[in-house]
Motif scaffolding. Structure first.
Motif, PDB file in Angstrom:
ATOM      1  N   MET A   1      -1.982  -2.504   1.771  1.00 42.07           N
ATOM      2  CA  MET A   1      -2.446  -3.790   1.290  1.00 42.07           C
ATOM      3  C   MET A   1      -1.368  -4.370   0.376  1.00 42.07           C
TER       4      MET A   1
ATOM      5  N   TYR B   1      -0.596  -7.702  -2.462  1.00 48.66           N
ATOM      6  CA  TYR B   1      -1.173  -8.832  -3.183  1.00 48.66           C
ATOM      7  C   TYR B   1      -0.164  -9.420  -4.160  1.00 48.66           C
TER       8      TYR B   1
ATOM      9  N   HIS C   1     -10.394   0.594   0.579  1.00 44.25           N
ATOM     10  CA  HIS C   1     -11.030  -0.344   1.501  1.00 44.25           C
ATOM     11  C   HIS C   1     -12.357  -0.848   0.932  1.00 44.25           C
TER      12      HIS C   1
ATOM     13  N   LEU D   1     -11.627  -3.544  -1.483  1.00 43.29           N
ATOM     14  CA  LEU D   1     -11.265  -4.781  -0.791  1.00 43.29           C
ATOM     15  C   LEU D   1     -12.509  -5.525  -0.323  1.00 43.29           C
TER      16      LEU D   1
ATOM     17  N   VAL E   1      -6.605 -14.952   2.142  1.00 47.10           N
ATOM     18  CA  VAL E   1      -6.471 -13.575   2.618  1.00 47.10           C
ATOM     19  C   VAL E   1      -5.837 -13.622   4.007  1.00 47.10           C
TER      20      VAL E   1
ATOM     21  N   THR F   1      -4.285 -11.114   7.490  1.00 50.04           N
ATOM     22  CA  THR F   1      -4.159  -9.844   8.191  1.00 50.04           C
ATOM     23  C   THR F   1      -3.589 -10.116   9.572  1.00 50.04           C
TER      24      THR F   1
ATOM     25  N   LEU G   1      -3.649 -12.206  -0.894  1.00 54.82           N
ATOM     26  CA  LEU G   1      -3.936 -10.823  -0.547  1.00 54.82           C
ATOM     27  C   LEU G   1      -3.733 -10.609   0.944  1.00 54.82           C
TER      28      LEU G   1
ATOM     29  N   TYR H   1      -3.922  -7.646   4.201  1.00 51.80           N
ATOM     30  CA  TYR H   1      -4.516  -6.376   4.618  1.00 51.80           C
ATOM     31  C   TYR H   1      -3.835  -5.861   5.884  1.00 51.80           C
ATOM     32  N   ASN H   2      -3.557  -4.560   5.928  1.00 51.42           N
ATOM     33  CA  ASN H   2      -2.977  -3.876   7.090  1.00 51.42           C
ATOM     34  C   ASN H   2      -1.569  -4.365   7.414  1.00 51.42           C
TER      35      ASN H   2
ATOM     36  N   GLN I   1       0.183  -1.794  -2.236  1.00 51.84           N
ATOM     37  CA  GLN I   1      -0.819  -0.768  -2.544  1.00 51.84           C
ATOM     38  C   GLN I   1      -1.115   0.055  -1.288  1.00 51.84           C
TER      39      GLN I   1
ATOM     40  N   PRO J   1      -3.596   2.294   0.360  1.00 54.91           N
ATOM     41  CA  PRO J   1      -5.014   2.566   0.085  1.00 54.91           C
ATOM     42  C   PRO J   1      -5.243   4.026  -0.306  1.00 54.91           C
TER      43      PRO J   1
ATOM     44  N   SER K   1      -5.258   5.972   4.478  1.00 55.13           N
ATOM     45  CA  SER K   1      -4.190   5.079   4.916  1.00 55.13           C
ATOM     46  C   SER K   1      -3.733   5.489   6.305  1.00 55.13           C
TER      47      SER K   1
END
Length: 356
Positions: free
Chosen positions: A132, A134, A148, A151, A166, A168, A223, A225-226, A245, A247, A251
């Protein structure tokens, strides 16, 4: 597509006989080597430079492209690329399963861990966490997520603030994005709740990690994700407002897969390169100079699987490099998964020009 030609360094004072003594594993004549790769040149340059220094009579022609273009290059010849590298693990496995790879019978190939190779034809030579990312100023508004569950809680408790902020991968247009979503669904019983939460916030679906990083850096997103950890970590080194980050609950770990093309025009040079990747020289460069991470447990350096486990614990889940990857290229399975994705996420308006 970007291509980079590394110049040959001539050793003018050495005779051909001396060359054979110094480089016994190389072809005698100056040899080109064409590498078709879904791998950012900015990240892999230290590895290519080290190979060129060790094997100056091999001219490296590194052709960076998308995962889809690299996959197409396998069968679009002749001429075929000598070496194929991609993060799209199911596509690589499908190509190897269809007979496009040359089996290697070298000490490096035989010694490579069984869990990171298949039939000594394709090899996972990196160990890249999925992360992740941010913006630093996100912390002014909320506690940044470490898991997760964190999140998902953020997406629901700060819905108004995070609307359209956000991002992804789009599993529709990105091969690696589709693979990561499939793996997430495998490991997390709450995956579809997370997809629903992102859909409620009109999350931006992108085709690659670089686009997501640029959007976060510019402030369009707060932010992500993935994202692919190697790219994110390299980017964060030059953008201090970007925080990466891994996770802490689990992960996913992606491996770049490499194989020598069965129709390689320069097979000796290709095998020399792959053996370099798998050998101590190449792995030392990965572990010490790139955020691609070495998968070898006995390798020392800041970028190793061992160091990652020391920081995250045993919650690292490498995507298996085995025949199970072939299920991900099954059209019926893909359509069923994408139907559920669209129903859960909501309206998906992928750009028709986007590619994996």
């Amino acid at each position: 597509m970007r291509a980079l030609i590394f110049p040959v360094c001539w050793l003018l004072l050495m005779s051909p006989a001396a060359w054979g003594t110094v480089f016994p594993d190389e072809p005698r004549a100056r040899t080109p080597l064409v590498i078709s790769a879904a791998l950012d040149l900015s990240v892999v340059s230290p590895l290519l430079e080290a190979f060129q220094a060790a094997h100056p009579r091999i001219d490296v022609d590194f052709r960076e492209d998308t995962t889809l273009a690299v996959n197409d290059s396998v069968s679009n010849g002749p001429p075929a690329p000598d070496v194929v590298i991609s993060s799209a693990m199911p596509l690589q496995m499908a190509r190897v399963n269809d007979g496009w790879a040359r089996r290697l019978d070298s000490p490096q190939a035989r010694a490579w861990p069984d869990w990171a190779k298949w039939r000594n034809e394709v090899f996972g030579f990196t160990f890249e966490p999925i992360v992740m990312v941010y913006r630093l100023d996100l912390a002014r508004h909320m506690l940044p997520p470490q898991t997760h569950a964190d999140l998902q809680q953020l997406l629901t408790s700060h819905a108004e603030l995070l609307d359209r902020r956000v991002t992804t991968y789009s599993p529709q247009v990105s091969a690696i994005g589709y693979t990561l979503s499939q793996q997430d669904a495998r490991y997390s019983t709450r995956f579809w709740e997370l997809v629903d939460a992102m859909g409620q916030l009109n999350a931006g679906l992108e085709r690659d990690t670089q686009t997501m990083l640029e959007g976060i850096n510019e402030g369009r997103y707060w932010l992500g994700y993935n994202l692919i950890g190697s790219y994110a970590m390299a980017y964060a080194q030059h953008h201090p407002d970007i925080i990466v980050q891994v996770p802490m609950d689990y992960s996913l770990v992606m491996m770049r897969m490499v194989f020598v093309h069965r129709d390689a025009e320069h097979p000796e040079a290709a095998e020399t390169f792959v053996n370099f990747l798998l050998g101590p020289e190449g792995q030392h460069v990965l572990a010490g100079q790139t955020p691609l991470f070495s998968p070898l447990t006995d390798m020392a350096g800041p970028w190793t699987a061992r160091r990652l486990r020391e920081q995250v614990g045993e919650h690292l889940y490498p995507i298996p490099l085995d025949a199970s990857l072939l299920a991900f290229v099954d059209p019926a399975r893909r359509e069923a998964f994408m139907r559920q994705w669209r129903e859960t996420f909501g309206s998906v308006e992928d750009s028709p020009s986007a590619s994996p």
